[in-house]
Design a protein around this motif. Structure first.
Motif, mmCIF file in Angstrom:
data_model
loop_
_atom_site.group_PDB
_atom_site.id
_atom_site.type_symbol
_atom_site.label_atom_id
_atom_site.label_comp_id
_atom_site.label_asym_id
_atom_site.label_seq_id
_atom_site.Cartn_x
_atom_site.Cartn_y
_atom_site.Cartn_z
ATOM 1 N N ARG A 1 59.586 -30.175 -5.038
ATOM 2 C CA ARG A 1 60.564 -29.161 -4.607
ATOM 3 C C ARG A 1 60.161 -27.771 -5.081
ATOM 4 N NH1 ARG A 1 65.977 -32.763 -5.510
ATOM 5 N NH2 ARG A 1 65.802 -33.865 -3.535
ATOM 6 N N ARG A 2 59.655 -27.691 -6.288
ATOM 7 C CA ARG A 2 59.246 -26.385 -6.813
ATOM 8 C C ARG A 2 58.060 -25.825 -6.034
ATOM 9 N NH1 ARG A 2 56.614 -25.563 -12.566
ATOM 10 N NH2 ARG A 2 56.020 -23.405 -12.316
ATOM 11 N N ILE A 3 57.065 -26.669 -5.764
ATOM 12 C CA ILE A 3 55.909 -26.194 -5.006
ATOM 13 C C ILE A 3 56.319 -25.783 -3.603
ATOM 14 C CG2 ILE A 3 53.701 -26.902 -3.988
ATOM 15 C CD1 ILE A 3 53.241 -28.665 -6.419
ATOM 16 N N SER A 4 57.165 -26.582 -2.960
ATOM 17 C CA SER A 4 57.552 -26.254 -1.580
ATOM 18 C C SER A 4 58.427 -25.014 -1.506
ATOM 19 C CB SER A 4 58.259 -27.441 -0.929
ATOM 20 O OG SER A 4 59.482 -27.700 -1.576
ATOM 21 N N SER A 5 59.208 -24.727 -2.553
ATOM 22 C CA SER A 5 60.020 -23.508 -2.525
ATOM 23 C C SER A 5 59.185 -22.278 -2.898
ATOM 24 C CB SER A 5 61.219 -23.640 -3.454
ATOM 25 O OG SER A 5 60.777 -23.765 -4.788
ATOM 26 N N ASP A 6 58.212 -22.438 -3.810
ATOM 27 C CA ASP A 6 57.360 -21.311 -4.192
ATOM 28 C C ASP A 6 56.362 -20.953 -3.096
ATOM 29 O OD1 ASP A 6 58.669 -21.228 -6.573
ATOM 30 O OD2 ASP A 6 57.060 -22.167 -7.747
ATOM 31 N N HIS A 7 55.927 -21.955 -2.347
ATOM 32 C CA HIS A 7 54.931 -21.739 -1.288
ATOM 33 C C HIS A 7 55.453 -22.310 0.023
ATOM 34 C CE1 HIS A 7 51.967 -20.581 -4.304
ATOM 35 N NE2 HIS A 7 52.360 -21.635 -5.012
ATOM 36 N N PRO A 8 56.296 -21.577 0.726
ATOM 37 C CA PRO A 8 56.871 -22.111 1.963
ATOM 38 C C PRO A 8 55.844 -22.321 3.072
ATOM 39 C CG PRO A 8 57.542 -19.831 1.634
ATOM 40 C CD PRO A 8 56.809 -20.241 0.418
ATOM 41 N N GLU A 9 54.676 -21.709 2.930
ATOM 42 C CA GLU A 9 53.646 -21.879 3.962
ATOM 43 C C GLU A 9 52.904 -23.206 3.821
ATOM 44 O OE1 GLU A 9 51.701 -19.825 0.490
ATOM 45 O OE2 GLU A 9 53.563 -19.565 1.571
ATOM 46 N N TYR A 10 53.041 -23.888 2.700
ATOM 47 C CA TYR A 10 52.382 -25.168 2.492
ATOM 48 C C TYR A 10 53.134 -26.263 3.239
ATOM 49 C CZ TYR A 10 49.619 -23.374 -1.474
ATOM 50 O OH TYR A 10 48.762 -22.690 -2.284
ATOM 51 N N GLY A 11 52.405 -27.102 3.902
ATOM 52 C CA GLY A 11 52.996 -28.273 4.544
ATOM 53 C C GLY A 11 52.919 -29.472 3.606
ATOM 54 N N GLU A 12 53.394 -30.616 4.105
ATOM 55 C CA GLU A 12 53.404 -31.797 3.233
ATOM 56 C C GLU A 12 52.007 -32.292 2.904
ATOM 57 O OE1 GLU A 12 54.077 -33.263 7.466
ATOM 58 O OE2 GLU A 12 55.147 -31.874 6.198
ATOM 59 N N ARG B 1 59.766 -35.956 2.483
ATOM 60 C CA ARG B 1 61.141 -36.358 2.206
ATOM 61 C C ARG B 1 61.775 -35.498 1.118
ATOM 62 N NH1 ARG B 1 60.593 -41.718 0.553
ATOM 63 N NH2 ARG B 1 60.406 -42.255 2.733
ATOM 64 N N TYR B 2 60.974 -35.054 0.133
ATOM 65 C CA TYR B 2 61.520 -34.326 -1.000
ATOM 66 C C TYR B 2 61.260 -32.820 -0.956
ATOM 67 C CZ TYR B 2 62.196 -38.977 -2.811
ATOM 68 O OH TYR B 2 62.588 -40.271 -2.957
ATOM 69 N N MET B 3 60.654 -32.323 0.101
ATOM 70 C CA MET B 3 60.407 -30.882 0.213
ATOM 71 C C MET B 3 61.715 -30.133 0.439
ATOM 72 S SD MET B 3 56.943 -30.616 2.504
ATOM 73 C CE MET B 3 57.249 -28.931 2.919
ATOM 74 N N VAL B 4 61.736 -28.876 -0.018
ATOM 75 C CA VAL B 4 62.892 -28.014 0.225
ATOM 76 C C VAL B 4 62.783 -27.520 1.657
ATOM 77 C CG1 VAL B 4 64.001 -25.852 -0.418
ATOM 78 C CG2 VAL B 4 63.046 -27.330 -2.177
ATOM 79 N N ARG B 5 63.848 -27.724 2.416
ATOM 80 C CA ARG B 5 63.834 -27.292 3.808
ATOM 81 C C ARG B 5 64.454 -25.905 3.889
ATOM 82 N NH1 ARG B 5 64.707 -32.718 3.915
ATOM 83 N NH2 ARG B 5 63.373 -33.920 5.312
ATOM 84 N N LYS B 6 63.693 -24.980 4.402
ATOM 85 C CA LYS B 6 64.175 -23.619 4.576
ATOM 86 C C LYS B 6 64.799 -23.489 5.947
ATOM 87 C CE LYS B 6 61.985 -21.566 0.971
ATOM 88 N NZ LYS B 6 62.446 -20.640 0.046
ATOM 89 N N GLU C 1 60.657 -36.263 -12.177
ATOM 90 C CA GLU C 1 59.717 -35.189 -12.513
ATOM 91 C C GLU C 1 58.842 -34.845 -11.310
ATOM 92 O OE1 GLU C 1 55.788 -35.127 -15.216
ATOM 93 O OE2 GLU C 1 57.629 -35.694 -16.271
ATOM 94 N N HIS C 2 58.364 -35.868 -10.609
ATOM 95 C CA HIS C 2 57.540 -35.626 -9.419
ATOM 96 C C HIS C 2 58.366 -35.003 -8.301
ATOM 97 C CE1 HIS C 2 54.263 -38.793 -10.527
ATOM 98 N NE2 HIS C 2 54.550 -37.994 -11.522
ATOM 99 N N ILE C 3 59.605 -35.457 -8.134
ATOM 100 C CA ILE C 3 60.478 -34.905 -7.091
ATOM 101 C C ILE C 3 60.733 -33.423 -7.364
ATOM 102 C CG2 ILE C 3 62.800 -34.983 -6.111
ATOM 103 C CD1 ILE C 3 62.753 -38.024 -6.630
ATOM 104 N N ASN C 4 61.045 -33.084 -8.603
ATOM 105 C CA ASN C 4 61.277 -31.677 -8.947
ATOM 106 C C ASN C 4 60.013 -30.845 -8.761
ATOM 107 O OD1 ASN C 4 63.928 -32.240 -9.598
ATOM 108 N ND2 ASN C 4 63.462 -32.622 -11.758
ATOM 109 N N PHE C 5 58.869 -31.446 -9.066
ATOM 110 C CA PHE C 5 57.602 -30.751 -8.891
ATOM 111 C C PHE C 5 57.337 -30.457 -7.409
ATOM 112 C CE2 PHE C 5 52.906 -30.637 -10.023
ATOM 113 C CZ PHE C 5 53.029 -29.463 -10.742
#
Length: 163
Positions: free
Chosen positions: A112-123, A145-150, A106-110
């Motif tokens: 990934r969702r935040i990093s894909s919705d807001h690509p300007e956010y860093g870790e 480690r779990y962020m979506v890489r664009k 659940e945390h991993i999906n969360f």
């Protein structure tokens, strides 16, 4: 009756003071009796049991003059026993929990969702958002480690493909 209690208290205090000042002698007697008990066991070569090893390991921690009274084994052997017990203790304490604890899907999906919705956010920003808004604490390295890489898109500068 009070007089008897006073005498008992004074004798107990006298015994405690005597024991305090003669504690090294008592420890030496205990050490020598332990080694004698090992020698009295029915064998040609003295066989040390785990309780003997534990006794010397603990004694080496408590008493600083333990080396002078040691007859059975070398001091390096006692130090090796102590290190082995230390490793065994922490192996038992960890009990199959090697590495970092896993985080829930659940945390991993969360993340990934935040990093894909807001690509300007860093870790760091995502980790801070998770902690402040939802009370979920994860290190920045875990979030990374779990962020979506664009993949970077085409830039205005020339690329090798254009060359």
């Amino acid at each position: 009756m009070k007089f008897l209690l006073i005498i008992v208290a004074l004798q107990s205090l006298n015994l405690a003071i005597f024991a305090w000042f003669n504690r090294v002698t008592w420890v030496r007697i205990l050490v020598l009796r332990q080694q004698l008990a090992v020698y009295r066991r029915k064998s040609k070569k003295p066989v040390l049991k785990n309780r003997d090893r534990l006794f010397w390991s603990l004694l080496s921690r408590v008493w600083r003059d333990w080396i002078s009274e040691l007859v059975l084994v070398k001091p390096e052997t006692v130090i090796r026993w102590r290190k082995r017990k230390f490793r065994e203790f922490w192996r038992a304490m960890s009990h199959g929990q090697s590495g970092r604890p896993s985080i829930s899907n659940e945390h991993i999906n969360f993340i990934r969702r935040i990093s894909s919705d807001h690509p300007e956010y860093g870790e760091d920003r995502i980790a801070l958002e998770l902690e402040v808004k939802f009370g979920i604490r994860h290190a920045s390295s875990t979030v990374r480690r779990y962020m979506v890489r664009k993949r970077p898109g085409p830039t205005d500068s020339q690329a090798w493909r254009a060359f």
